[in-house]
Design an enzyme around this catalytic site. Structure first.
Site, PDB file in Angstrom:
ATOM      1  N   CYS A  13       0.823  -1.214   0.000  1.00 57.02           N
ATOM      2  CA  CYS A  13       0.000   0.000   0.000  1.00 57.02           C
ATOM      3  C   CYS A  13       0.856   1.263   0.000  1.00 57.02           C
ATOM      4  CB  CYS A  13      -0.973  -0.006   1.166  1.00 57.02           C
ATOM      5  SG  CYS A  13      -0.223  -0.228   2.777  1.00 57.02           S
ATOM      6  N   HIS A  14       2.122   1.160   0.352  1.00 56.10           N
ATOM      7  CA  HIS A  14       2.996   2.342   0.299  1.00 56.10           C
ATOM      8  C   HIS A  14       3.202   2.816  -1.137  1.00 56.10           C
ATOM      9  CE1 HIS A  14       5.832  -0.973  -0.347  1.00 56.10           C
ATOM     10  NE2 HIS A  14       6.636  -0.087  -0.933  1.00 56.10           N
TER      11      HIS A  14
END
Length: 109
Positions: A57-58
């Site tokens: 998700c980064h």
């Protein structure tokens, strides 16, 4: 927490997120468009991502190619957002000031 699966919206967001290769990013809006969803719904799913870093998700950023938030924090001075930038730089993502260079944006098929 197991493997991301199922047919729910969050599982679809996680599957899309896993398609983003190292050295590239996508935006909440691009993922939403790919899934026929909304950017806010994508953000809500990623906020609850129990599979990080398996579901990276980064690699999802704001539509203006700034970092947005990370781990419930926002703002470029946030320790967690600084960590997000470090993770992306380590993966080869290029920045121009506070914005990610457009050539690092992943295009969904």
């Amino acid at each position: 927490a197991g493997e991301p699966g199922g047919q729910g919206h969050a599982a679809k967001v996680y599957a899309a997120c896993k398609q983003i290769p190292r050295g590239q990013v996508s935006t909440y809006g691009r993922i939403a468009c790919f899934l026929g969803s909304s950017p806010r719904a994508v953000g809500q799913a990623l906020r609850r991502n129990p599979y990080a870093p398996h579901v990276p998700c980064h690699r999802v950023v704001s539509s203006d190619l700034t970092l947005g938030g990370f781990s419930w924090e926002v703002g470029s001075s946030s320790i967690k957002v600084k960590k997000k930038r470090e993770m992306l730089v380590e993966e080869g993502v290029k920045f121009n000031g506070d914005r990610i260079c457009v050539e690092c944006v992943y295009e969904f098929p």
